[in-house]
Motif scaffolding. Structure first.
Motif, PDB file in Angstrom:
ATOM      1  N   TRP A   1      -5.661  60.582  -1.871  1.00  0.00           N
ATOM      2  CA  TRP A   1      -6.843  59.852  -1.414  1.00  0.00           C
ATOM      3  C   TRP A   1      -6.541  59.075  -0.135  1.00  0.00           C
TER       4      TRP A   1
ATOM      5  N   THR B   1     -24.179  57.677  -6.565  1.00  0.00           N
ATOM      6  CA  THR B   1     -23.780  58.867  -7.327  1.00  0.00           C
ATOM      7  C   THR B   1     -22.343  58.819  -7.821  1.00  0.00           C
ATOM      8  N   VAL B   2     -21.437  58.292  -7.010  1.00  0.00           N
ATOM      9  CA  VAL B   2     -20.015  58.305  -7.356  1.00  0.00           C
ATOM     10  C   VAL B   2     -19.602  57.051  -8.129  1.00  0.00           C
ATOM     11  N   PHE B   3     -20.109  55.902  -7.684  1.00  0.00           N
ATOM     12  CA  PHE B   3     -19.648  54.643  -8.281  1.00  0.00           C
ATOM     13  C   PHE B   3     -20.673  54.035  -9.245  1.00  0.00           C
TER      14      PHE B   3
ATOM     15  N   HIS C   1     -12.618  53.078  -3.301  1.00  0.00           N
ATOM     16  CA  HIS C   1     -11.798  53.511  -4.432  1.00  0.00           C
ATOM     17  C   HIS C   1     -10.381  52.939  -4.347  1.00  0.00           C
TER      18      HIS C   1
ATOM     19  N   GLY D   1     -16.337  55.307   1.169  1.00  0.00           N
ATOM     20  CA  GLY D   1     -16.229  55.598  -0.255  1.00  0.00           C
ATOM     21  C   GLY D   1     -14.782  55.653  -0.722  1.00  0.00           C
ATOM     22  N   VAL D   2     -13.930  56.308   0.074  1.00  0.00           N
ATOM     23  CA  VAL D   2     -12.507  56.388  -0.280  1.00  0.00           C
ATOM     24  C   VAL D   2     -11.863  55.002  -0.201  1.00  0.00           C
TER      25      VAL D   2
ATOM     26  N   MET E   1     -18.072  58.694   4.050  1.00  0.00           N
ATOM     27  CA  MET E   1     -17.034  59.230   3.179  1.00  0.00           C
ATOM     28  C   MET E   1     -15.790  58.341   3.220  1.00  0.00           C
TER      29      MET E   1
ATOM     30  N   ILE F   1     -23.383  57.689  -1.789  1.00  0.00           N
ATOM     31  CA  ILE F   1     -22.064  57.736  -2.426  1.00  0.00           C
ATOM     32  C   ILE F   1     -21.943  56.626  -3.471  1.00  0.00           C
TER      33      ILE F   1
END
Length: 292
Positions: free
Chosen positions: A212, A256-258, A29, A25-26, A22, A253
């Motif tokens: 974030w 699915t997210v990026f 971003h 992932g942050v 996690m 991550i």
């Protein structure tokens, strides 16, 4: 003395890998929107605060946590990890979480390969064979003749090399210093290093992105706290193989997210690298058991 509980230690290591993923992932971003050095600097400020609070609550306080006979090595460890984090997060932005973690998974193999020249440890032919096979896996990921000569493809490999050296130096200083001392130096030296660099790259951050940033700091501190607890409850050899779970969590991550794509050659190479890494961990444990 905390009682050993291998099952609880393994569960905590799994939780640690989830939180680390996690955090990655942050990081991906924020580093995509702002300068990497500034993002890592703020993250290290929180990490250093956490380290200082933990040290102050232990017997002997900060003075005892900072006491070391190896200040230069400890300082270099902290500096090296801070730079490695910057390199790895840069890899997240350029290559994505999937490919970066696929290549970074080679770091246990690098530790095994370098343990001889750095620590004077003996590496048997079985582990050397596993190291060789593992690097074939890395080449599969990097696609020789296609991507291996692109500098971006070497970013996570450079991070893996730095993290392997950091791990070896951590084992080296552990001969004289406690884990608490090493942890203190890691956080504080890293914060000083990143402050000296990051302040030059300060830029305004949107209010929503400060949220974030808070999430990054919390997950970073939480992951290290969980890791410490995992090693308190179980032997490192029992929980270390589960650290590989960070790879599928981070990949999930990324996918699915990026919107990243898992290429077949990356999946195949990763399977080879992880299998070789798990074998080296298993052989190291067998050798240790045989020597005891």
């Amino acid at each position: 003395m905390i009682a050993q509980n291998t099952r609880a230690g393994i569960l905590l290591m799994i939780a640690t890998t989830m939180v680390f993923a996690m955090s990655d992932g942050v990081s991906r971003h924020l580093a995509g929107e702002y300068n990497v050095f500034m993002v890592i600097m703020i993250r290290y400020w929180f990490f250093a605060a956490f380290v200082i609070v933990v040290a102050s609550r232990q017997a002997g306080g900060i003075r005892r946590a900072a006491a070391t006979r190896q200040p230069l090595v400890q300082a270099f460890r902290g500096f090296l990890l801070a730079i490695e984090v910057c390199v790895m997060v840069t890899g997240f932005v350029i290559l994505g979480l999937v490919e970066s973690h696929a290549v970074f998974a080679a770091y246990p193999l690098l530790i095994a390969a370098l343990s001889g020249p750095v620590l004077g440890e003996r590496v048997g032919w079985r582990r050397w064979l596993a190291i060789f096979v593992g690097f074939i896996g890395v080449l599969i990921i990097l696609q020789p003749g296609v991507r291996v000569f692109q500098p971006a493809a070497l970013i996570p490999l450079a991070a893996a090399l730095m993290f392997a050296l950091y791990g070896l130096l951590t084992r080296y200083v552990a001969r004289q210093d406690s884990a608490a001392v090493s942890f203190f130096w890691t956080g504080t030296v890293g914060a000083v290093t990143m402050t000296c660099v990051g302040l030059w790259f300060w830029e305004p951050m949107a209010i929503t992105d400060w949220g974030w940033m808070l999430a990054l700091c919390v997950t970073s501190v939480l992951s290290h706290g969980l890791l410490i607890k995992a090693y308190e409850l179980a032997e490192a050899s029992a929980v270390q193989p589960f650290a590989y779970l960070q790879l599928p969590f981070a990949a999930a991550i990324g996918l699915t997210v990026f919107g990243e794509v898992l290429q077949p050659h990356v999946a195949l190479g990763t399977a080879v690298v992880v299998s070789a890494g798990l074998f080296t961990l298993w052989r190291a444990r067998k050798v240790k058991e045989g020597a005891s």
